[in-house]
Scaffold this active site. Structure first.
Site, PDB file in Angstrom:
ATOM      1  N   CYS A 128       0.850  -1.191   0.000  1.00 13.58           N
ATOM      2  CA  CYS A 128       0.000   0.000   0.000  1.00 13.58           C
ATOM      3  C   CYS A 128       0.888   1.245   0.000  1.00 13.58           C
ATOM      4  O   CYS A 128       2.009   1.247   0.516  1.00 13.58           O
ATOM      5  CB  CYS A 128      -0.908   0.005   1.224  1.00 13.58           C
ATOM      6  SG  CYS A 128      -2.086   1.385   1.215  1.00 13.58           S
ATOM      7  N   ASP A 152       0.417   3.747   1.718  1.00 12.62           N
ATOM      8  CA  ASP A 152       0.325   4.352   3.058  1.00 12.62           C
ATOM      9  C   ASP A 152       1.720   4.716   3.602  1.00 12.62           C
ATOM     10  O   ASP A 152       2.626   3.880   3.594  1.00 12.62           O
ATOM     11  CB  ASP A 152      -0.367   3.359   4.007  1.00 12.62           C
ATOM     12  CG  ASP A 152      -0.784   4.017   5.311  1.00 12.62           C
ATOM     13  OD1 ASP A 152      -1.989   4.074   5.583  1.00 12.62           O
ATOM     14  OD2 ASP A 152       0.119   4.467   6.064  1.00 12.62           O
ATOM     15  N   ARG A 159       2.786   4.995   6.472  1.00 16.99           N
ATOM     16  CA  ARG A 159       3.222   4.296   7.691  1.00 16.99           C
ATOM     17  C   ARG A 159       3.747   2.892   7.411  1.00 16.99           C
ATOM     18  O   ARG A 159       4.207   2.206   8.321  1.00 16.99           O
ATOM     19  CB  ARG A 159       2.044   4.212   8.680  1.00 16.99           C
ATOM     20  CG  ARG A 159       1.551   5.578   9.120  1.00 16.99           C
ATOM     21  CD  ARG A 159       0.168   5.479   9.751  1.00 16.99           C
ATOM     22  NE  ARG A 159      -0.830   5.081   8.749  1.00 16.99           N
ATOM     23  CZ  ARG A 159      -2.140   4.917   9.024  1.00 16.99           C
ATOM     24  NH1 ARG A 159      -2.579   5.107  10.242  1.00 16.99           N
ATOM     25  NH2 ARG A 159      -2.972   4.560   8.060  1.00 16.99           N
ATOM     26  N   HIS A 219      -2.269  -3.903   5.046  1.00 15.99           N
ATOM     27  CA  HIS A 219      -2.143  -3.508   6.456  1.00 15.99           C
ATOM     28  C   HIS A 219      -3.507  -3.250   7.064  1.00 15.99           C
ATOM     29  O   HIS A 219      -4.403  -2.732   6.398  1.00 15.99           O
ATOM     30  CB  HIS A 219      -1.247  -2.268   6.588  1.00 15.99           C
ATOM     31  CG  HIS A 219      -1.804  -1.032   5.937  1.00 15.99           C
ATOM     32  ND1 HIS A 219      -2.407  -0.020   6.658  1.00 15.99           N
ATOM     33  CD2 HIS A 219      -1.882  -0.659   4.641  1.00 15.99           C
ATOM     34  CE1 HIS A 219      -2.819   0.928   5.824  1.00 15.99           C
ATOM     35  NE2 HIS A 219      -2.508   0.575   4.596  1.00 15.99           N
ATOM     36  N   CYS A 224      -6.276  -0.021   6.759  1.00 14.33           N
ATOM     37  CA  CYS A 224      -6.041   0.546   5.416  1.00 14.33           C
ATOM     38  C   CYS A 224      -7.237   1.421   4.993  1.00 14.33           C
ATOM     39  O   CYS A 224      -8.377   0.940   4.911  1.00 14.33           O
ATOM     40  CB  CYS A 224      -5.843  -0.586   4.408  1.00 14.33           C
ATOM     41  SG  CYS A 224      -5.470   0.002   2.742  1.00 14.33           S
TER      42      CYS A 224
HETATM   43 CO    CO Z   1      -3.520   1.208   2.908  1.00 14.97          CO
END
Ligand code: CO
Length: 216
Positions: free
Chosen positions: A42, A44, A46, A98, A101
């Site tokens: 992803c 993302d 993090r 994750h 998400c």
């Molecule tokens: Co995500």
């Protein structure tokens, strides 16, 4: 200070640190890459792949998008996959989702998000394939966690169903495909799926490679 400038300063400090440890660090990096892993994760902020897996420069080829989707008309992903498998001879492909998400969560709602509707549609499809299991989970957070996991499993299947991987499985007996989920609360990765090169895929997705064609 404008926030972006700290990135450039940090880069200078990082270069100095590397050169202190090894004078020819960058010359050593330059000639070629031989990563053993392809990461499909992803976008993302993090879930930074090198950081959470302790891998160094050159160890991991990386593709990221919203909700780690593997879509068969996505030429960006397919190009990365083809290069990773056929040129770099990657040994392991890791599809990593994750918990928490945002892409998966939004796909569970009726929110109209414009262009993103079209991307998240693929996660809605995953929900539909597994609606019986998901609808039976009363707790919304638990249902969300399970959809994150099922999405990773479906994306692993999507990787395996490409002609790129099918051909490599037949000719090189690689790569292995791993489905992992990262937990934002603990920092831990959880293994939830693995597909070996002798794995049976659903027959309708199987291609014949009897002729020496190079089509994808
Ligand atoms: Co995500």
């Amino acid at each position: 200070m404008e926030t972006y400038k700290k990135l450039l300063l940090a880069n200078r400090a990082w270069v100095e640190e590397k050169l202190t440890i090894k004078k020819d660090f960058f010359e050593h990096q330059y000639p070629s890459q031989h990563p053993e892993f392809l990461w499909i994760g992803c976008a993302d902020s993090r879930v930074a792949p090198n950081e959470i897996t302790g891998t160094e420069l050159g160890e991991m080829f990386v593709h990221r998008n919203i909700a780690n989707l593997v879509i068969h008309t996505d030429f960006n992903l397919l190009s990365v996959l083809q290069y990773a498998v056929e040129a770099l001879h990657i040994k392991h492909i890791i599809v990593c989702g994750h918990y928490g998400c945002g892409g998966v969560h939004n796909a569970m709602t009726h929110k109209n998000l414009g262009l993103l509707n079209k991307w998240l549609r693929y996660i809605k499809d995953v929900y539909r394939y597994h609606a019986a299991e998901l609808d039976a989970i009363g707790d919304e957070n638990a249902r969300f966690d399970r959809l994150v996991e099922l999405n990773v499993i479906e994306q692993c299947r999507n990787v395996a169903e490409t002609s790129i991987v099918q051909k490599a499985w037949k000719r090189e007996h690689f790569p292995y495909i791993h489905g992992w989920v990262y937990d934002l609360h603990t920092g831990l990765l959880k293994e939830i799926a693995m597909m070996r090169p002798d794995e049976d895929i659903n027959d309708i997705y199987r291609f014949d490679f009897d002729n020496s064609e190079e089509e994808h």
